[in-house]
Every structure is written in structure tokens, then in C-alpha cells.
Motif scaffolding. Structure first.
Motif, short mmCIF file in Angstrom:
data_model
loop_
_atom_site.label_atom_id
_atom_site.label_comp_id
_atom_site.label_asym_id
_atom_site.label_seq_id
_atom_site.Cartn_x
_atom_site.Cartn_y
_atom_site.Cartn_z
N ASP A 34 53.75 34.00 46.89
CA ASP A 34 52.21 34.30 46.41
C ASP A 34 52.29 33.52 45.52
O ASP A 34 52.88 34.19 44.19
CB ASP A 34 52.44 35.92 46.92
N ASN A 49 49.46 33.26 43.97
CA ASN A 49 48.77 34.81 42.82
C ASN A 49 49.48 35.35 42.41
O ASN A 49 49.41 36.06 40.50
CB ASN A 49 47.97 35.19 43.52
N MET A 50 51.04 36.21 42.81
CA MET A 50 51.54 36.60 41.99
C MET A 50 52.22 36.03 40.87
O MET A 50 52.47 36.63 39.57
CB MET A 50 52.92 37.50 42.91
N SER A 87 51.16 33.76 38.89
CA SER A 87 49.80 33.86 38.16
C SER A 87 49.37 34.90 37.52
O SER A 87 49.93 34.96 35.80
CB SER A 87 48.30 33.84 38.34
N MET A 140 45.15 29.80 30.90
CA MET A 140 46.10 29.68 32.21
C MET A 140 46.02 28.26 32.86
O MET A 140 46.51 27.89 34.05
CB MET A 140 45.39 30.59 33.36
N LEU A 173 48.86 25.84 33.94
CA LEU A 173 49.56 26.24 34.66
C LEU A 173 49.59 24.72 35.78
O LEU A 173 50.62 24.88 36.67
CB LEU A 173 50.23 27.45 35.41
N PHE A 178 42.31 39.08 39.18
CA PHE A 178 42.45 37.86 39.95
C PHE A 178 41.45 38.41 41.11
O PHE A 178 41.32 39.44 41.51
CB PHE A 178 42.94 36.86 40.44
N LYS A 182 41.56 37.65 44.22
CA LYS A 182 42.90 38.57 45.26
C LYS A 182 43.53 39.18 44.69
O LYS A 182 44.33 38.73 43.60
CB LYS A 182 43.54 37.59 46.15
N ASN A 237 46.49 41.27 43.70
CA ASN A 237 47.87 40.56 43.52
C ASN A 237 49.66 40.99 42.39
O ASN A 237 49.83 41.07 42.10
CB ASN A 237 48.39 38.89 43.02
N PRO A 238 49.06 42.46 42.85
CA PRO A 238 50.32 43.81 42.64
C PRO A 238 51.59 43.23 42.92
O PRO A 238 51.75 41.95 43.79
CB PRO A 238 50.32 44.55 43.32
N PHE A 239 52.87 42.98 42.04
CA PHE A 239 54.20 42.67 42.65
C PHE A 239 54.70 43.28 43.29
O PHE A 239 53.94 44.44 43.42
CB PHE A 239 54.67 42.91 41.19
N PRO A 240 55.67 42.95 44.29
CA PRO A 240 56.11 43.60 45.15
C PRO A 240 57.65 44.91 44.65
O PRO A 240 58.35 44.76 44.69
CB PRO A 240 57.31 42.53 46.16
N ARG A 287 47.57 46.82 35.29
CA ARG A 287 48.26 46.50 34.56
C ARG A 287 48.52 45.58 33.55
O ARG A 287 49.07 44.77 32.63
CB ARG A 287 48.99 45.36 36.53
#
Ligand SMILES: Nc1ncnc2c1ncn2[C@@H]1O[C@H](COP(=O)(O)OP(=O)(O)O)[C@@H](O)[C@H]1O
Ligand SMILES: [Mg+2]
Lengths: 486, 256
Positions: free
Chosen positions: A370, A372-373, A375, B54, B57, B91, B93, B95-98, B160
Motif C-alpha cells: 500500500d 499510503n503506508m 507515505s 511530501m 516523493l 491522510f 485513507k 493507513n496504519p502499519f501492519p 501516530r
């Protein structure tokens, strides 16, 4: 109406095709399993494979000698000191030893119609440690019970004897070996003519306990006599008898003992170990390189002509036949680097072979992480490389591992790339530069060198099980990846 | 100069050949909520990404003009990693890390310093409390962040960001994927956080902008599909007596 009809036809054909393909798969797997687990060999032997009763002595063999039966003729050669090892009579490569109890030595040698050989006759039956002697065989009076670690072996000593004319070569036809059923039929005069068994046009005439002259004078005559009697007949011929030998192909013993004499004897342990070492090396070599390339291509390489060319080069390499990697490995590792046929040459060749697959699958799973992750990580102040190691690679881990496992599965079954690179020694590789044999290679070599189809099949079974383990692990990881990956 | 958090001067931005932002001048004040509104594609997200760089990137982005953050030129005078720590981002959406909830929150601080376990526990707890998530998940800090509900995930992302103790929080339509209840929780949170943080939020939701923001900037797009700033002002003024006709049209169109 027409539509319904064609739907039906389509459905039926789909069912038939799926049934056929499932049936084919079951047959193949079943056959491999069966052949891998059991051996069943058709042998033509000189005696009727039915144990005869001896009421004077019993013959016992050490269990590890893997002997079930002996024919009278072999036993005679043994007692005469002509057989030195068990390798031609059993699957064991052991020095053969015979111990004859003095109480039955006369009877034993008289049964075998030969002169006594003192070196086999023991002075004191308790003085010998039979257990240690893997090639040991003991002859004891019938009153004694089996020594521990030994088992009684059957002696076959009935010979089918016929008049010489029966075995003549006529019109390029000659009578072959007969089965037990055919012997029964001959005994009961149910076979009218020898020509139904490929013999001459004569009427079979079964004479019970025939003497030599009866057989010699009666064309078409047949009888069953003791081997001892036959050994004194001159003007008769024997018919070979078909014996189906079957047993377990794979045993714990087979799995755990080392291979001997290029796989003709012994087990498969050293080959399994070599296979595992090779797989370990292949993973060790190909993973960091492949992963590094994948990370570079997906994260750093600028989109442009050169990257496109590199990518299509990798795709091209992924499709190159393995034998060509084998050739490359031979020229570079074996000859140029001088590592000869060795574990390291073979492992490097296989690593190169699976590298394109690893790069592509890793790149794919890295790209599917992803964005988004990524970013989010960068937004928190992580550098690119920190993000790659802390977020991207862990998130892509399952896909990467799955790709590696599938590629390794391919390496595991590879022979062509190894023929010119890894060598064929059945010993456990002690150095990176030792020649070593792996499972797939073993199957190929045992067949090519004509050693043993049974051994090829049992190695095949072990290989299939290894592949199965690898595939199920990959599948599990894939499912886990699907759950985590959303 | 006092209280001016950002000072944007003559900022233009190109994606390759395409100009996406044209000559933007704006001041953003500290400890306020600033809302960016405007039709989609007018460059609100792009401009937001300028503020913590940002856009670096993205390949092929070219920027002209200057952005000062606390009086310092963000393109020349600050370390980009520190800048992003100072200016956090939430953001659209979630977007937590796994990884575990705890590790999600600890991710940012760990990048910059090795903390003792107790210190880190404090940081995590504080951040989760600020994001009003603590009471819900304090017993399951080790569960995977992805296992939370959508609204909780977004608050986790906020926690976070808060854990690195930023001055500014940039939010790009943070509630557009959430249900009304989760949305209102996040809105309440933003008003709470205003005391300690400056917030810049991009939103599509006019009511949201009028409800929570102090200042509103209205962006638009010109014929060549390039975004520009129409006006910036107190939210009340922008919504009830806009100076510019275009703002009035847009807002009434949305309400009407
Ligand atoms: N990564 C990108 N690469 C190229 N063009 C982009 C990129 N992101 C946005 N754009 C373009 O920039 C313009 C502004 O987009 P964006 O900032 O997302 O607008 P908004 O957030 O106001 O809807 C749009 O025309 C969009 O197509
Ligand atoms: Mg946007």
C-alpha cells in the motif's frame, strides 16, 4: 430448445473432461505412491518358490541381512565358501559369514551334496556374538530356537526338470520361465501341448519323482525333484520359475542409512542431507541478491530505457531452459573458477536459475505494498531506506517468501542444471567443493546407470513429499498474506 | 511576523509539464484550524503536501517560490526529516502499519531517538489519550492496528502523528471515508487539539469547514486546469460575507 441442448452437451463434456483429468491425476499419484512404498519384482529363479520342510536343521539369518529365502543352489555356494558378500542375494552390501552348529554339520552338507568345509563349523555356539554380524547366517538343529536378532529363512529346493527336447530352440522360440499356476496345471495334465508355453509341439507328461532315465527317455516328460537329486542328473534340463518378490521400498532404515555404491545399496540419508544443504545454500545465495535487485528495481531505478531493458532481460532469463544454466555453470563455476563438479558449483547454478523468478515475484509483492503506508512512514520523518526496511519489506514479506519457496521448489526438482555441475558422489558433502548427489539427480542417475528402479521410485517419493511440504507452506503463507495484505 | 506559522510566497508547482499550482501567497497562523476548500482537482492536496515537502516523493515535481515555516525556508534551511516530524500528516485513507497498535504509535519517535521502555510507554499512552483512543484499546495494545474499525484506525493514525510531538498537523480529508459518528469524534478531537497544535485540513465537506475551522482558504481551478488561491479569511467571513463572487457562487452552490 437448441440452447438447452447445447448447454447440456457443454455441461456433460465439462464433467467428462474433469473426471478424466482427476482420474489421470489419481492414477499418477497412486502409482508413484505405490511404487515408492512397495517394490514388486518379477524374477526368474531355478527353484519353485515354496518353502520345503527340513526336519533336521534350520537356517537363520541376521535381520539386517534382509534375506527372506534362499534357493538350494545359493545355499550350496555359500556352504562351499564361494559367496563372500550378501550383495548379490540381498540388497545389503555386507560380508557374508556362515556359522554351522557341529551337531548338524553332517546333515547340512549332505543335504547340499557337497564336502564339509571346516571353517564354517563352530566349536561352541555360545562363543559367537551373532548379533553384531550383519551378514551372519546360522545353521542350528531344529530343536534350537531362533537367536535374537535373527530370523528363520525359507529354503527353496524343488526344481522343475524336463526332458531336453522341451527346452530346445525351435523357430526362434524357446520355452521361458513358468509360473506356479502353470506348474500346477502341468502336474494335473491340464496342458495339452508344450507349444502353448512357447515350447515344442510335444505332449507334456508329468511323472512324479521321476528318475533321470525316465526323464531322458520320455520326450515331453516333466517332473519335480529335489535339488540334491537334480545335482546328480546329467541328461535333463530345468525350467525357470517365475517368482514375484515384493516388500517395502521405504523404511526408516532406508531413510536413515547412507547410500552405498552409487545408490545400488544402502539408503538415501546422505542424499537427503545433500539436498537439504543444497537448498540451504541456494536460499542463502539467491535471496539477498534477488531481494536487493527487486528493491533496487522497484524503489530506486529510474523509469527509462535501461530499466525496461533490464526487466525484459530478467523475464528472458526466467524462461531460459535449465540445461542452459547448467552449461553456463559448467563453463564458469566448474571450469573457469575451477570448483569442479561440486556442491558450490551446483548451488550457484541453481541460484542463478531461480534468481529471475525471485526478483520478479519480490518486485511484484513490493510494488503491491500500500503506497499510503509508505507515505505515512515518510510523513513521520522516516528516510526512504528506513521505510523500505521497516515497512515495505515486512509488508511484502509473505509474497517474497512465497516466491522464494516456489522458486526453491523448482530448484529442488532440477536435474538438467545439475548434470554438469554438482557431481554424483553419494557421500554427505563435507566441503563446499565436494561432489555431491541430490534427490532429483539420484533418480536420474540410478536409472541412467541402471542400478535400481526401486531406489529411483523411493527417491521420487521422498522428493514428492519434500515438494509437497514446500508447496503447502507456500500456500499457507499466501493465505496468511491475503489476510494481512488488505 | 508574530504568530505566523507558514508564510507562502509566490508558490507555483508543476507535475512534469503540467502546472498544478499558480502563484500562491498565503499566511497560516499557529494554534488555529485552517481549512482548504475548493472543487476537486484544484490542488488542495498538492498544496498541503508542499507544506511538509511530501511532494519530494513524487517524481518530476518542480516547485518555484518560497515557503517559510517559523521563519525558516523549508526548501533550503531545514532538515527534511525533522521538518516532517514537526509537521505531521494524516491522510484521507486511514493507513496504519501492519503492526501492533503500540508499535504503530511508537514508530515515529523510534526513528529519532532510542527511548527507555517506560518513556516510550508514556509517549504511546499520551498520544493515544490525545487521540481519545486510549480507553477503547488500552487492553489490547499488542493487537494489529489493521484490526481496528475505520474510525479507530484514523484516530490511531492521528495518535501516530501526535507521538512525534509535532507543531502542525496536516489533514487531507481525514473523515471522507468515515461514518457520521466517527466523523464527529474526529471533529471534536480537532477542536481539542487546537490548544496545543496548529491544524491545516483539506475538506470537501462545507459544513465541516464551517463548523470547526477558524480560517478558510478557497482554491479554484483556471481554464488550463491549474489551481490558484481565490481568497483566505475568517471562516465566518468566507461563508457568510465572501468578498469574492466566485467564493459566493461555490459556497451557495454547495449549500443550495
Ligand atoms: N502525483 C501526481 N502526479 C501528477 N499529477 C498529479 C499528482 N497528484 C495530483 N496531480 C494533479 O494535480 C492536480 C491537483 O490535484 P490534487 O492536489 O489532488 O487536487 P485536490 O486535492 O484539490 O482534489 C490534479 O489535476 C491532479 O491530476
Ligand atoms: Mg485531494
Amino acid at each position: 430448445m437448441d440452447r438447452k441442448r447445447s448447454n447440456q452437451i457443454a455441461l456433460i463434456s465439462i464433467r467428462i473432461f474433469s473426471a478424466v483429468s482427476i482420474a489421470i491425476l489419481i492414477v499418477i499419484l497412486g502409482y508413484l505412491l505405490f511404487r515408492g512404498l512397495r517394490y514388486s519384482n518379477r524374477k526368474e529363479i531355478k527353484v519353485i518358490p515354496i518353502a520345503s520342510i527340513n526336519n533336521e536343521f534350520n537356517v537363520y539369518a541376521n535381520k539386517s541381512a534382509k534375506l527372506d529365502y534362499l534357493d538350494w543352489f545359493t545355499l550350496q555356494s555359500m556352504a562351499m565358501g564361494r559367496v563372500r558378500t550378501l550383495r548379490t542375494i540381498s540388497k545389503v552390501n555386507e560380508k557374508f559369514h556362515l556359522y554351522i552348529d557341529p551337531r548338524v554339520s553332517d546333515q547340512f552338507y549332505s543335504y547340499l551334496a557337497t564336502d564339509k568345509l571346516d571353517k564354517f563349523i563352530i566349536k561352541d555356539s555360545t562363543a559367537i556374538n551373532y548379533k553384531e554380524d550383519k551378514g551372519g547366517m546360522i545353521v542350528l538343529p531344529i530343536t534350537e530356537s531362533a537367536p535374537s536378532g535373527y530370523r528363520s529363512i525359507k529354503i527353496y529346493d524343488n526344481v522343475v526338470v524336463v526332458n531336453k527336447e522341451v527346452t530346445q530352440l525351435l523357430n526362434n522360440k524357446k520355452i521361458g520361465a513358468v509360473t506356479l499356476t502353470q506348474i500346477e496345471e502341468l502336474k494335473n495334465n491340464k496342458i495339452d501341448n508344450w507349444n502353448s508355453l512357447n515350447g515344442p509341439s510335444l505332449k507334456p507328461d508329468f511323472i512324479a519323482n521321476a528318475s533321470e532315465s525316465e526323464l531322458a527317455n520320455n520326450p515331453g516328460s516333466i517332473s519335480i525333484v529335489k535339488a540334491k537329486e537334480y545335482s546328480m542328473m546329467k541328461n535333463v534340463e530345468t525350467l525357470d520359475v517365475v517368482n514375484i518378490e515384493s516388500g517395502w521400498n521405504i523404511s526408516l532404515d532406508y531413510l536413515l542409512s547412507n547410500s552405498e555404491e552409487s545408490g545400488s545399496f544402502g539408503g538415501i540419508f546422505s542424499i537427503i542431507v545433500n539436498t537439504l544443504i543444497m537448498i540451504f545454500l541456494v536460499i542463502l545465495i539467491s535471496t539477498p541478491i534477488g531481494l536487493g535487485a527487486a528493491v533496487y528495481l522497484s524503489q530506486y531505478a529510474k523509469k527509462g530505457r535501461i530499466t525496461t531493458i533490464i526487466r525484459s532481460g530478467i523475464d528472458l532469463l526466467a524462461g531460459v531452459p535449465s540445461i542452459i544454466f547448467g552449461l553456463f555453470g559448467m563453463l564458469v563455476f566448474v571450469q573457469l573458477f575451477g570448483w569442479s563438479f561440486s556442491l558450490i558449483s551446483g548451488s550457484l547454478t541453481l541460484s542463478l536459475m531461480i534468481l529471475p523468478t525471485i526478483i520478479r515475484t519480490s518486485e511484484e509483492s513490493i510494488n503491491s505494498v500500500d503506497k499510503n503506508m509508505i507515505s505515512a512512514s515518510r510523513g513521520l520523518g522516516a528516510t526512504k531506506i528506513e521505510t523500505i526496511f521497516k515497512i515495505v519489506l515486512p509488508a511484502a514479506k509473505n509474497g517474497i517468501v512465497t516466491g522464494i519457496i516456489l522458486a526453491v521448489g523448482r530448484a529442488l526438482g532440477e536435474t538438467a542444471a545439475l548434470v554438469f555441475t554438482i557431481g554424483s558422489s553419494t557421500d554427505i558433502a563435507s566441503k563446499l567443493t565436494s561432489s555431491s548427489r541430490v534427490l532429483a539427480q539420484h533418480i536420474y542417475l540410478t536409472i541412467i546407470e541402471g542400478q535400481s528402479i526401486d531406489h529411483a521410485f523411493s527417491a521420487a517419493l521422498v522428493l514428492i513429499i519434500l515438494e509437497l511440504i514446500i508447496n503447502t507452506t507456500a500456500k499457507k503463507l499466501m493465505n496468511k498474506g491475503k489476510k494481512n495484505g488488505k | 511576523m508574530e504568530n505566523k506559522l507558514f508564510n507562502v510566497k509566490n508558490l507555483s508547482l508543476w507535475y512534469g509539464e503540467n502546472k498544478a499550482l499558480n502563484d500562491i501567497n498565503m499566511e497560516i497562523e499557529a494554534n488555529k484550524i485552517t481549512a482548504f476548500i475548493g472543487p476537486s482537482g484544484c490542488g488542495k492536496s498538492t498544496f498541503l503536501r508542499v507544506l511538509n515537502r511530501m511532494n519530494d516523493l513524487i517524481d518530476g515535481v518542480k516547485i518555484e517560490g518560497a515557503v517559510d515555516f517559523n521563519g525558516k525556508d523549508i526548501f533550503n534551511d531545514v532538515d527534511i526529516m525533522n521538518l516532517r516530524q514537526e509537521i505531521g500528516m494524516v491522510f484521507q485513507k486511514a493507513n496504519p502499519f501492519p503492526m501492533s497498535i503500540y508499535d504503530n504509535v511508537a514508530y515515529g519517535p523510534r526513528l529519532f531517538k532510542k527511548y527507555k521502555k517506560a518513556e516510550m510507554n508514556d509517549i504511546v499512552e499520551r498520544a493515544l489519550r490525545q487521540a481519545s483512543l486510549w480507553d477503547e484499546i488500552k487492553d489490547r495494545l499488542t493487537t494489529n492496528g489493521l484490526a481496528l474499525s475505520g474510525g479507530q484506525q484514523q484516530r490511531l493514525c492521528l495518535a501516530r502523528t501526535l507521538a512525534t510531538n509535532p507543531q502542525v498537523i496536516l489533514m487531507d480529508e481525514p473523515t471522507s471515508a468515515l461514518d457520521p459518528i466517527s466523523t464527529s469524534r474526529i471533529e471534536e478531537l480537532m477542536i481539542d487539539l487546537k490548544k496545543d497544535y496548529s491544524i491545516v485540513i483539506v475538506t470537501h465537506n462545507m459544513q465541516q469547514a464551517s463548523r470547526i475551522s477558524d480560517t478558510t482558504s478557497f482554491f479554484m481551478i483556471d481554464q488550463s486546469r491549474c489551481g490558484f488561491l481565490v481568497e483566505t479569511g475568517d471562516t465566518k467571513d468566507i461563508f457568510f460575507k465572501p468578498r469574492d463572487k466566485r467564493t459566493e457562487d461555490y459556497i451557495s452552490g454547495k449549500f443550495g
